[in-house]
Design an enzyme around this catalytic site. Sequence first.
Site, short mmCIF file in Angstrom:
data_model
loop_
_atom_site.label_atom_id
_atom_site.label_comp_id
_atom_site.label_asym_id
_atom_site.label_seq_id
_atom_site.Cartn_x
_atom_site.Cartn_y
_atom_site.Cartn_z
N VAL A 11 0.82 -1.21 0.00
CA VAL A 11 0.00 0.00 0.00
C VAL A 11 0.86 1.26 0.00
CG1 VAL A 11 -1.60 1.36 1.43
CG2 VAL A 11 -2.03 -1.07 1.01
N THR A 120 -5.47 -0.42 7.34
CA THR A 120 -6.81 -0.86 7.69
C THR A 120 -6.90 -1.06 9.20
OG1 THR A 120 -7.00 -1.95 5.55
CG2 THR A 120 -8.53 -2.67 7.26
N CYS A 260 -5.69 -9.40 3.28
CA CYS A 260 -6.79 -8.51 3.69
C CYS A 260 -8.07 -9.25 4.09
CB CYS A 260 -7.07 -7.51 2.59
SG CYS A 260 -5.71 -6.35 2.39
N ARG A 327 0.44 -14.56 1.44
CA ARG A 327 -0.16 -14.54 2.77
C ARG A 327 -1.56 -15.15 2.71
NH1 ARG A 327 1.22 -8.33 4.51
NH2 ARG A 327 0.97 -7.99 2.26
P1 NAD Z 1 3.18 -4.73 4.11
O1 NAD Z 1 3.41 -5.74 5.15
O2 NAD Z 1 3.42 -5.03 2.67
O3 NAD Z 1 4.02 -3.40 4.44
C1 NAD Z 1 4.07 -2.81 5.71
C2 NAD Z 1 5.39 -2.09 5.82
O4 NAD Z 1 5.42 -1.35 7.05
C3 NAD Z 1 6.61 -3.03 5.88
O5 NAD Z 1 7.54 -2.65 4.86
C4 NAD Z 1 7.19 -2.81 7.28
O6 NAD Z 1 8.60 -2.92 7.31
C5 NAD Z 1 6.73 -1.39 7.56
N1 NAD Z 1 6.72 -1.02 8.99
C6 NAD Z 1 6.26 -1.73 10.04
N2 NAD Z 1 6.44 -1.03 11.18
C7 NAD Z 1 6.98 0.14 10.83
C8 NAD Z 1 7.39 1.30 11.56
N3 NAD Z 1 7.25 1.37 12.87
N4 NAD Z 1 7.93 2.32 10.87
C9 NAD Z 1 8.09 2.26 9.53
N5 NAD Z 1 7.72 1.20 8.79
C10 NAD Z 1 7.18 0.16 9.44
O7 NAD Z 1 1.66 -4.26 4.33
P2 NAD Z 1 0.59 -3.83 3.22
O8 NAD Z 1 0.06 -5.02 2.52
O9 NAD Z 1 1.12 -2.68 2.46
O10 NAD Z 1 -0.58 -3.30 4.18
C11 NAD Z 1 -0.46 -2.12 4.96
C12 NAD Z 1 -1.83 -1.78 5.51
O11 NAD Z 1 -2.73 -1.50 4.42
C13 NAD Z 1 -2.48 -2.90 6.30
O12 NAD Z 1 -3.25 -2.34 7.34
C14 NAD Z 1 -3.39 -3.57 5.28
O13 NAD Z 1 -4.49 -4.22 5.87
C15 NAD Z 1 -3.86 -2.37 4.48
N6 NAD Z 1 -4.27 -2.68 3.10
C16 NAD Z 1 -3.57 -3.60 2.38
C17 NAD Z 1 -3.95 -3.86 1.08
C18 NAD Z 1 -3.22 -4.87 0.25
O14 NAD Z 1 -3.76 -5.29 -0.77
N7 NAD Z 1 -2.04 -5.29 0.63
C19 NAD Z 1 -5.06 -3.18 0.50
C20 NAD Z 1 -5.71 -2.22 1.27
C21 NAD Z 1 -5.31 -1.99 2.56
#
Ligand code: NAD
Length: 442
Positions: A11, A120, A260, A327
């Site tokens: 995201v 989310t 998700c 995942r």
């Molecule tokens: P991801 O696991 O791909 O990325 C999360 C990133 O955050 C990682 O690179 C991690 O190193 C970083 N991180 C964690 N703690 C941190 C901190 N304290 N400081 C800086 N960076 C930090 O996750 P994602 O799939 O991008 O999802 C992120 C959010 O968006 C979640 O809440 C998810 O539910 C939501 N979301 C995901 C999608 C999807 O399709 N993947 C779609 C909509 C919403």
Amino acid sequence: MKIAIVGTGYVGLVAGACFADTGTHVICVDVDEAKLNLLRRGEVPFFEPNLSDMVRRNWPKRLDFSSDLAQSIRGCDAVFIAVGTPPNEDGSADLRHVLAVAKDVSKNAVHDLVLVLKSTVPVGTNERVCAVVKEHATYKIEVVSNPEFLKEGDALSDFLKPDRVVVGTNDDEAFAVIRRLYAPFVRRQNRILRMSPKSAEIVKYASNALLATKVSFINEIAGLCEAAGADVEHVRQGVGADARIGYSFLFPGLGFGGSCFPKDLRALVSTAEQLGVRCRVSEAAVAANEIPVAIMLEKMKKGLAPLKGRRIAVWGLSFKPHTDDVRESAAIRLISLLVAEGARVVATDPEALGTAKVQLESAKLMDSVELVGDEYAACAGADALVIATEWPEYRNPDYSRIAEVMLGRQIYDGRNILQVDVVLEAGFSYFAIGRPSSQPTT
Ligand code: NAD
């Protein structure tokens, strides 16, 4: 404008690249130095169609990467939180990363800014983040809820052409900042929906719950079709033709997965419980999602009897096509059940071999699983082939090549993507979801 996005995952990086592509200066912040180093070399650490091109086009002019949050948020109009919110053991969302970033931003801000919750998060999180801000911030930090609806595999087009942009805030100035950032993506008509933070938080979970319910529903109907001797592919077309229902997310198969749907539905159920409400439809959608993989395993046990000692080719490891995300992938769930039954698995995927290897290793399955880069190599010596992810290149395979290398003549189509008559003509038995099993015509 200048913004920081904390969390450079699916995201955060997509949002960062898309905002940068419209002229906004973006700094993507992450704690994962290895990831940042790859990005600084112009490499995207995961597979998302067209994302590398967009990152390279904007980096380093308008898009940069850093692990220094305090420095990165200086001069920013808005700071987005896009860190992971993985499930706790009880299904609730783990908000540790979100709250930690909110605290860091609050402590390090040296001017007013808008803090945007893009991760989310369950309803009430905006309030919790406001409390963190109140405790630690010296400047005015307005907390806005702006959930993300992109789908992996289509992330760029979803972000660039959103059906809607949901903005939860009671503050006019903060809303104006967010509206300005998103204006380039909603030019054709204004699809920015402003509402309270609580409503915005619920929109995200309600959307995912309804989409996941559609998947579980059609899988339930697939079970009925099988028992009755009907064909769910015809039923799906008949049902989806109703404009009120539509065809999307009405595809029977091994069920939903990914980072998700499973976690968000569990979090919705858990939040509702805490509020004294039961979300029975969502609970049922989660429970029903376990069934198709179990049914497929039963079919294989019956078709291959015994399954123990058999060599099974598996096509597809990612939870859906066009991503390397494994995942909660149904393919991996099926593989673990096959291994538990004593089968050996040779699996392949166009993009997810690396991510799958990590997941299979941590599940201690690699002793019984071999990963190969080519779908026909996966079939060599196999007793059966299973299609677990609907990658486009699996839809019209070269059956003569499969027949040449495969030992057995059984194909299990876990995504109902093959053309039955072609499979049968090629001399294979065909087993799918919600359709009668068929024997070869030759
Ligand atoms: P991801 O696991 O791909 O990325 C999360 C990133 O955050 C990682 O690179 C991690 O190193 C970083 N991180 C964690 N703690 C941190 C901190 N304290 N400081 C800086 N960076 C930090 O996750 P994602 O799939 O991008 O999802 C992120 C959010 O968006 C979640 O809440 C998810 O539910 C939501 N979301 C995901 C999608 C999807 O399709 N993947 C779609 C909509 C919403």
